[in-house]
Design a protein around this motif. Structure first.
Motif, PDB file in Angstrom:
ATOM      1  N   GLU A 114      -8.256   8.116 -37.674  1.00 56.74           N
ATOM      2  CA  GLU A 114      -9.249   7.672 -38.650  1.00 56.74           C
ATOM      3  C   GLU A 114      -8.605   7.447 -40.022  1.00 56.74           C
ATOM      4  OE1 GLU A 114     -12.412  10.436 -38.754  1.00 56.74           O
ATOM      5  OE2 GLU A 114     -13.080  10.054 -36.700  1.00 56.74           O
ATOM      6  N   ASN A 115      -7.637   8.312 -40.349  1.00 55.37           N
ATOM      7  CA  ASN A 115      -6.890   8.114 -41.586  1.00 55.37           C
ATOM      8  C   ASN A 115      -5.994   6.891 -41.403  1.00 55.37           C
ATOM      9  OD1 ASN A 115      -5.708   8.368 -44.047  1.00 55.37           O
ATOM     10  ND2 ASN A 115      -4.480  10.158 -43.533  1.00 55.37           N
ATOM     11  N   LYS A 116      -6.241   5.854 -42.158  1.00 51.09           N
ATOM     12  CA  LYS A 116      -5.566   4.569 -41.977  1.00 51.09           C
ATOM     13  C   LYS A 116      -4.057   4.739 -41.986  1.00 51.09           C
ATOM     14  CE  LYS A 116      -6.232  -0.177 -43.607  1.00 51.09           C
ATOM     15  NZ  LYS A 116      -6.819  -0.998 -44.669  1.00 51.09           N
ATOM     16  N   TYR A 117      -3.383   4.077 -41.036  1.00 54.99           N
ATOM     17  CA  TYR A 117      -1.926   4.050 -40.887  1.00 54.99           C
ATOM     18  C   TYR A 117      -1.356   5.331 -40.248  1.00 54.99           C
ATOM     19  CZ  TYR A 117      -2.751   0.332 -44.260  1.00 54.99           C
ATOM     20  OH  TYR A 117      -3.246  -0.775 -44.918  1.00 54.99           O
ATOM     21  N   SER A 118      -2.164   6.333 -40.017  1.00 62.95           N
ATOM     22  CA  SER A 118      -1.699   7.511 -39.294  1.00 62.95           C
ATOM     23  C   SER A 118      -1.938   7.308 -37.805  1.00 62.95           C
ATOM     24  CB  SER A 118      -2.433   8.770 -39.776  1.00 62.95           C
ATOM     25  OG  SER A 118      -2.168   9.008 -41.148  1.00 62.95           O
ATOM     26  N   VAL A 119      -1.142   7.992 -36.977  1.00 61.40           N
ATOM     27  CA  VAL A 119      -1.285   7.850 -35.527  1.00 61.40           C
ATOM     28  C   VAL A 119      -1.243   9.227 -34.873  1.00 61.40           C
ATOM     29  CG1 VAL A 119      -0.294   5.535 -35.429  1.00 61.40           C
ATOM     30  CG2 VAL A 119       1.201   7.534 -35.196  1.00 61.40           C
ATOM     31  N   LYS A 120      -1.847   9.299 -33.684  1.00 62.35           N
ATOM     32  CA  LYS A 120      -1.820  10.527 -32.879  1.00 62.35           C
ATOM     33  C   LYS A 120      -1.017  10.271 -31.613  1.00 62.35           C
ATOM     34  CE  LYS A 120      -5.547  13.072 -32.282  1.00 62.35           C
ATOM     35  NZ  LYS A 120      -6.878  13.487 -31.781  1.00 62.35           N
ATOM     36  N   LEU A 121      -0.055  11.149 -31.355  1.00 61.98           N
ATOM     37  CA  LEU A 121       0.705  11.119 -30.107  1.00 61.98           C
ATOM     38  C   LEU A 121       0.071  12.125 -29.148  1.00 61.98           C
ATOM     39  CD1 LEU A 121       4.348  11.088 -31.521  1.00 61.98           C
ATOM     40  CD2 LEU A 121       2.793   9.164 -31.157  1.00 61.98           C
ATOM     41  N   LYS A 122      -0.216  11.695 -27.924  1.00 61.56           N
ATOM     42  CA  LYS A 122      -0.980  12.520 -26.994  1.00 61.56           C
ATOM     43  C   LYS A 122      -0.126  12.977 -25.817  1.00 61.56           C
ATOM     44  CE  LYS A 122      -5.201  11.130 -26.253  1.00 61.56           C
ATOM     45  NZ  LYS A 122      -6.345  10.292 -25.821  1.00 61.56           N
ATOM     46  N   ASN A 123      -0.461  14.198 -25.326  1.00 60.89           N
ATOM     47  CA  ASN A 123       0.151  14.755 -24.119  1.00 60.89           C
ATOM     48  C   ASN A 123       1.681  14.681 -24.183  1.00 60.89           C
ATOM     49  OD1 ASN A 123       0.321  15.888 -21.532  1.00 60.89           O
ATOM     50  ND2 ASN A 123       0.197  13.887 -20.532  1.00 60.89           N
ATOM     51  N   LEU A 124       2.239  15.290 -25.216  1.00 58.78           N
ATOM     52  CA  LEU A 124       3.682  15.198 -25.426  1.00 58.78           C
ATOM     53  C   LEU A 124       4.461  15.962 -24.357  1.00 58.78           C
ATOM     54  CD1 LEU A 124       4.019  15.511 -29.296  1.00 58.78           C
ATOM     55  CD2 LEU A 124       4.235  13.482 -27.899  1.00 58.78           C
ATOM     56  N   GLN A 125       5.578  15.374 -23.929  1.00 54.79           N
ATOM     57  CA  GLN A 125       6.497  15.986 -22.989  1.00 54.79           C
ATOM     58  C   GLN A 125       7.834  16.222 -23.690  1.00 54.79           C
ATOM     59  OE1 GLN A 125       5.211  16.814 -19.857  1.00 54.79           O
ATOM     60  NE2 GLN A 125       3.342  16.074 -20.875  1.00 54.79           N
ATOM     61  N   LYS A 126       8.706  16.979 -23.040  1.00 52.33           N
ATOM     62  CA  LYS A 126       9.975  17.318 -23.682  1.00 52.33           C
ATOM     63  C   LYS A 126      10.814  16.083 -23.979  1.00 52.33           C
ATOM     64  CE  LYS A 126      11.847  21.280 -22.911  1.00 52.33           C
ATOM     65  NZ  LYS A 126      12.586  22.414 -22.318  1.00 52.33           N
ATOM     66  N   SER A 127      10.656  15.031 -23.186  1.00 49.23           N
ATOM     67  CA  SER A 127      11.393  13.785 -23.434  1.00 49.23           C
ATOM     68  C   SER A 127      10.903  13.073 -24.692  1.00 49.23           C
ATOM     69  CB  SER A 127      11.271  12.856 -22.230  1.00 49.23           C
ATOM     70  OG  SER A 127       9.906  12.551 -21.970  1.00 49.23           O
ATOM     71  N   ASP A 128       9.769  13.502 -25.249  1.00 55.25           N
ATOM     72  CA  ASP A 128       9.241  12.883 -26.470  1.00 55.25           C
ATOM     73  C   ASP A 128       9.814  13.504 -27.737  1.00 55.25           C
ATOM     74  OD1 ASP A 128       7.534  11.106 -25.076  1.00 55.25           O
ATOM     75  OD2 ASP A 128       6.085  12.709 -24.789  1.00 55.25           O
ATOM     76  N   SER A 129      10.695  14.493 -27.593  1.00 51.27           N
ATOM     77  CA  SER A 129      11.313  15.114 -28.769  1.00 51.27           C
ATOM     78  C   SER A 129      12.228  14.110 -29.452  1.00 51.27           C
ATOM     79  CB  SER A 129      12.125  16.353 -28.359  1.00 51.27           C
ATOM     80  OG  SER A 129      11.285  17.342 -27.806  1.00 51.27           O
ATOM     81  N   GLY A 130      12.188  14.114 -30.789  1.00 46.55           N
ATOM     82  CA  GLY A 130      13.035  13.203 -31.554  1.00 46.55           C
ATOM     83  C   GLY A 130      12.427  12.900 -32.912  1.00 46.55           C
ATOM     84  N   VAL A 131      13.022  11.936 -33.625  1.00 46.87           N
ATOM     85  CA  VAL A 131      12.597  11.587 -34.988  1.00 46.87           C
ATOM     86  C   VAL A 131      11.668  10.380 -34.933  1.00 46.87           C
ATOM     87  CG1 VAL A 131      13.356  10.853 -37.268  1.00 46.87           C
ATOM     88  CG2 VAL A 131      14.720  12.516 -35.983  1.00 46.87           C
TER      89      VAL A 131
END
Length: 417
Positions: free
Chosen positions: A182-199
């Motif tokens: 809802e906050n413009k330009y922000s995003v939500k990453l869902k159901n994170l897995q260990k392979s999603d670690s990073g910058v």
């Protein structure tokens, strides 16, 4: 822009040096624009620092003090090095080309800097439990009204892009796993897995690229349960030493605790293995084993008093309990003995005060003859009793104290005729 480019080309063709140095500065920081003193001859006429082409910040001449434009008072100050200046508290509007122009026998540029002010380039560490969601935030005030594009990137991969006047565009690879907030330009990453670690970075493109936000995300598994066991106990009059083992699925170790009458002291310290931490420590008459990481924790504890009497007051407490139990048992046995003794005394007195009677037999004659068939056997008789007192001496105690009397019958058998 075309005018400034043409001007710089002209300078490069006619001046001794036009090397351009790129400098990136975080919003609110300071930067030094340097000129080496050897580049300025003693007989120079004027040296000016300019922003873009015409905006003069400060000028140096043969006088003792440089002259700072009123517009930049408090934001520009001479540096320790002669002819160098410091720009303070830079904002995004301060991004651009700064040049030091020298007028002597001829004009030349002795230094030139392309300064880029970035809103933020600090990387924020974030730890997320496997399977959870995380919000990557950009404040709307950091994004100008007019911009070319804003993109969220994972390493070099674009997750989602924002363009003025259009809906966000999510890459097919991340469909269902990335959604605008809802906050413009922000995003939500869902159901994170260990392979999603990073910058993850938010890159804003205006005239040039700026990093608005950066997050270093680490996805972790929840820690495994632990179990604390007592291996051995060594008790003395004033202390109790325990050897305990705290074990988890992927580790096994033991730590020794020495306890006195006030506390338990651990030999060693915290144990850290990769991204998890084990701690064994005494607290509130207990020993606790704690297994944790940045996203979860679990613990197991045992009561010290269950394994040894640690404190003097606890020992006294148990002694008092045993004394109380022994005293209660003695009183109970005494009460039972007193009850049984009184019961026997009462029963004996009752027997001594009982009066017995002797039964007497009396013959009663019947009218008429006996039938012939009754002759062979004894004649039937009817026995009556006459009441009299039993001939027995009363005890002295009985005479003195009248007692209830029991009257018995004395029966005598009649003689046969």
């Amino acid at each position: 822009m075309e005018r400034m480019t043409a001007f710089l080309i002209y300078l490069c063709l006619n001046q001794v040096s036009c090397a351009l140095t790129h400098v990136f500065v975080k919003k609110g920081d300071d930067v030094v624009l340097n000129v080496t003193e050897t580049d300025v001859p003693e007989d120079f006429s004027l040296l000016t620092w300019r922003f873009s082409t015409d905006d003069v910040l400060v000028s140096f001449d043969s006088g003792p003090q440089p002259k700072i434009r009123d517009k930049y008072a408090g934001r520009v100050e001479p540096d320790v090095n002669k002819f160098s200046v410091k720009l303070k508290n830079l904002q995004k509007s301060d991004s651009g080309v700064y040049a030091a122009r020298l007028i002597a026998a001829r004009e030349k540029i002795v230094a030139e800097y392309n300064v880029t002010v970035q809103v933020s380039c600090a990387v924020t560490p974030v730890f997320v439990k496997k399977g959870d969601d995380v919000l990557l935030n950009v404040t709307e005030t950091d994004v100008p009204e007019e911009f070319i594009a804003l993109m969220w990137k994972f390493s070099t991969n674009v997750l989602v892009s924002f363009v003025p006047g259009q809906d966000p565009t999510i890459r097919a690879k991340y469909a269902g796993r990335v959604e605008p907030e809802e906050n413009k330009y922000s995003v939500k990453l869902k159901n994170l897995q260990k392979s999603d670690s990073g910058v993850y970075t938010a890159r804003l493109t205006v005239d040039q690229d700026n990093t608005l936000a950066a997050y270093n995300i680490t996805v972790q598994d929840p820690v495994s349960p632990v179990r604390l066991m007592v291996d051995s106990v060594s008790s003395r009059s004033d202390s109790c030493n325990l050897t305990v083992t705290c074990s988890a699925v992927d580790s096994d170790f033991s730590h020794i605790f020495r306890c006195d009458n006030k506390a338990c002291y651990q030999e060693g310290g915290e144990i850290t293995k990769s991204d998890t931490s084990f701690q064994v420590y005494p607290q509130d008459e207990s020993i606790i084993c704690n297994h944790s990481n940045h996203v979860s924790w679990t613990k197991h504890m045992i009561k010290i008093q269950d394994h040894c009497i640690q404190h003097g007051e606890n020992r006294n407490h148990y002694i008092l309990i045993w004394i109380g139990v022994a005293l209660a048992t003695f009183l109970l046995i005494t009460a039972v003995l007193i009850y049984l003794r009184r019961r026997r005394t009462y029963h004996r007195e009752k027997i001594e005060n009982t009066i017995y009677t002797v039964p007497e037999l009396e013959t009663i004659q019947t009218n008429g003859e006996s039938s012939a068939h009754d002759e062979p056997g004894p004649s039937p008789t009817t026995t009556y009793s006459t009441v009299g007192f039993h001939n027995r001496k009363d005890s002295t105690e009985t005479k003195r104290n009248p007692q209830p009397e029991t009257v018995y019958a004395q029966v005598q058998k009649p003689s046969k005729t």
